[in-house]
Enzyme design. Structure first.
Site, PDB file in Angstrom:
ATOM      1  N   SER A 186       0.798  -1.222   0.000  1.00  0.00           N
ATOM      2  CA  SER A 186       0.000   0.000   0.000  1.00  0.00           C
ATOM      3  C   SER A 186       0.835   1.279   0.000  1.00  0.00           C
ATOM      4  O   SER A 186       0.349   2.318  -0.422  1.00  0.00           O
ATOM      5  CB  SER A 186      -0.977  -0.002   1.173  1.00  0.00           C
ATOM      6  OG  SER A 186      -0.313  -0.286   2.372  1.00  0.00           O
ATOM      7  N   HIS A 214      -5.457  -3.204  -3.000  1.00  0.00           N
ATOM      8  CA  HIS A 214      -5.117  -2.259  -4.070  1.00  0.00           C
ATOM      9  C   HIS A 214      -5.061  -2.904  -5.456  1.00  0.00           C
ATOM     10  O   HIS A 214      -4.775  -2.233  -6.438  1.00  0.00           O
ATOM     11  CB  HIS A 214      -3.784  -1.573  -3.764  1.00  0.00           C
ATOM     12  CG  HIS A 214      -3.800  -0.873  -2.445  1.00  0.00           C
ATOM     13  ND1 HIS A 214      -4.399   0.355  -2.273  1.00  0.00           N
ATOM     14  CD2 HIS A 214      -3.349  -1.251  -1.225  1.00  0.00           C
ATOM     15  CE1 HIS A 214      -4.291   0.706  -0.996  1.00  0.00           C
ATOM     16  NE2 HIS A 214      -3.664  -0.251  -0.348  1.00  0.00           N
ATOM     17  N   LYS A 245     -12.209   0.765  -1.871  1.00  0.00           N
ATOM     18  CA  LYS A 245     -11.192   1.427  -2.694  1.00  0.00           C
ATOM     19  C   LYS A 245     -11.682   1.460  -4.140  1.00  0.00           C
ATOM     20  O   LYS A 245     -12.588   2.218  -4.437  1.00  0.00           O
ATOM     21  CB  LYS A 245      -9.847   0.737  -2.460  1.00  0.00           C
ATOM     22  CG  LYS A 245      -9.357   1.097  -1.055  1.00  0.00           C
ATOM     23  CD  LYS A 245      -8.146   0.385  -0.554  1.00  0.00           C
ATOM     24  CE  LYS A 245      -7.846   0.916   0.852  1.00  0.00           C
ATOM     25  NZ  LYS A 245      -6.981   0.061   1.624  1.00  0.00           N
TER      26      LYS A 245
HETATM   27  C1  PLP Z   1      -7.035  -0.147   3.088  1.00  0.00           C
HETATM   28  C2  PLP Z   1      -6.386  -1.450   3.375  1.00  0.00           C
HETATM   29  C3  PLP Z   1      -6.938  -2.356   4.276  1.00  0.00           C
HETATM   30  C4  PLP Z   1      -8.129  -2.016   5.122  1.00  0.00           C
HETATM   31  O1  PLP Z   1      -9.296  -2.064   4.388  1.00  0.00           O
HETATM   32  P1  PLP Z   1     -10.544  -1.191   4.876  1.00  0.00           P
HETATM   33  O2  PLP Z   1     -11.690  -1.766   4.139  1.00  0.00           O
HETATM   34  O3  PLP Z   1     -10.232   0.216   4.524  1.00  0.00           O
HETATM   35  O4  PLP Z   1     -10.643  -1.403   6.357  1.00  0.00           O
HETATM   36  C5  PLP Z   1      -6.343  -3.588   4.413  1.00  0.00           C
HETATM   37  N1  PLP Z   1      -5.221  -3.900   3.717  1.00  0.00           N
HETATM   38  C6  PLP Z   1      -4.648  -3.038   2.875  1.00  0.00           C
HETATM   39  C7  PLP Z   1      -3.421  -3.442   2.131  1.00  0.00           C
HETATM   40  C8  PLP Z   1      -5.202  -1.778   2.687  1.00  0.00           C
HETATM   41  O5  PLP Z   1      -4.612  -0.901   1.874  1.00  0.00           O
END
Ligand code: PLP
Length: 402
Positions: A186, A214, A245
């Site tokens: 990330s 992602h 996302k």
């Molecule tokens: C954003 C993210 C999460 C958390 O997901 P949410 O639905 O926002 O709680 C978990 N793992 C990674 C790699 C992320 O980027």
């Protein structure tokens, strides 16, 4: 006493340029977004969201949300195991299971409230006392915390070092072995060597837990994520994807062997002891997931790829003349510009904001000390002209701040 203690610690954060600030957006998530007290209320050109396909305020999804609320109400009223599991939740699970059927034989899926909850569910329910969890050191905070909560042993390997992982697997004596990794990291945007990891899993009778927060929606012909990107297929794959996302809504899922899903339903406390998400959200997710694999979804991915290439070409020219700065080996929507120290990252971000651009400075502990960065993220909703505007502004602030 507590308040004085906190105030002292806050001053330490200030001194280290590590104080974070909560911003209030005054308009929907979009490339042009306004924030309270920023830029005289004028919208900033933002390169910070994870709304990679520009679906967070898509008219069809807004319509689906309204329709979902009319048909199913706003709240689920209870946890999934009581009465909160409604038809739209089940439909999302069926659709996700279909997405993963080519990659995981007999795949079944489970919808959870968020990626954080899904990662806690996986690591704690599967990582019991008979398991060892093998974690990449750059894993997301939710996987790190999940590993801390797990009863099993935890081994961490240096980022991407499959040779180190192989040694740890060889030395491991617990009956259950779980390799746990971000599929797309990330803060760096690089893609894990999933074929290599899967090979190791197969050689060592281990399982591969992938966090595709992602990759989902962005990677793969149909947007099914990193497993589609690599064309992986194995019973040993346990895929987590987030739906806030690229999918533009909220929530997360796990797709895996049916027995694993059944075990999560029995044991995962972050699934069991929380209210099921709004059925209107689940109804919206159905529309979003269908859009992701539609021709429109493909067109959005193609547009995003074009913007990524444009940005990387421009950034390469910038880092070439700026010793100490570097690009990450990323071909995803996450394109960090690593500048090193916290103050530089912060003053670049501030200088950009003065020019009407919002690119967040990411500092330790989110990233390792000495690798503070501007974390640029792109969306299919950006235009090539906006990317050009960012590159020009970066060239200008580079001169001012260094
Ligand atoms: C954003 C993210 C999460 C958390 O997901 P949410 O639905 O926002 O709680 C978990 N793992 C990674 C790699 C992320 O980027």
């Amino acid at each position: 006493m507590l308040i004085e203690h906190i105030n002292r610690r806050l001053l330490e954060l200030d001194a280290a340029a590590l104080r974070r600030r909560l911003r209030t957006a005054e308009s929907p998530c979009a490339p042009l977004q306004s924030f309270e007290g920023e830029h005289g209320g004028e919208p900033l050109l933002a390169f910070c969201s994870n709304d990679y396909l520009g679906l967070a305020h898509h008219p069809a999804l807004i319509e689906a949300m309204a329709e979902g609320a009319r048909r199913w109400g706003t709240g689920s009223g209870a946890s999934h195991l009581v009465s909160g599991h409604m038809r739209p939740h089940a439909q999302v699970e069926e659709l996700i299971a279909r997405w993963f059927a080519p990659h995981i034989p007999h795949a079944r899926a489970l919808l959870l409230g968020s990626g954080f909850e899904a990662n806690l569910a996986l690591t704690t329910a599967l990582g019991d006392g008979s398991a060892t969890l093998f974690c990449d050191k750059l894993n997301h905070a939710s996987l790190i915390d999940g590993a801390r909560l797990a009863e099993g042993e935890v081994k961490r390997y240096a980022h991407g070092r499959l040779d180190v992982l192989a040694q740890q697997l060889t030395a491991c004596t617990t009956p259950i072995k779980l390799i746990v990794t971000d599929a797309v990291f990330s803060m760096d945007g690089d893609i894990a060597d999933l074929p290599g990891l899967l090979k190791l899993a197969e050689a060592h009778d281990a399982w591969l837990i992938l966090d595709d927060a992602h990759g989902l929606g962005v990677l793969g012909e149909s947007g099914h994520g990193s497993v589609e990107h690599f064309g992986l297929r194995s019973e040993r794959l346990i895929c987590m994807g987030t739906l806030g996302k690229a999918a533009g809504v909220s929530g997360a899922f796990v797709a895996a062997h049916p027995a694993i899903i059944e075990w999560l339903i029995q044991k995962a406390r972050s699934f069991i002891y929380t209210t099921a998400s709004s059925p209107a959200l689940a109804h919206t997710l159905l529309a979003s997931l269908r859009l992701i694999e539609s021709p429109e979804g493909r067109a959005r991915r193609a547009r995003l790829l074009g913007l990524i290439e444009q940005l990387r070409t421009g950034l390469r020219a910038l880092v070439d003349v700026q010793p100490g700065w570097k690009l990450c080996e990323s071909h995803t929507a996450i394109q960090p510009l690593v500048v090193g120290d916290n103050d530089t990252a912060l003053s670049l971000s501030t200088a950009l904001r003065r020019r009407g651009l919002y690119v967040p400075a990411i500092r330790p502990p989110t990233v390792p000390v000495g690798t503070a960065r501007l974390r640029i993220t792109l969306s299919a909703a950006h235009t090539p002209a906006q990317v050009e505007q960012l590159l020009l502004a970066l060239a200008q602030v580079m001169g001012e701040t260094t």
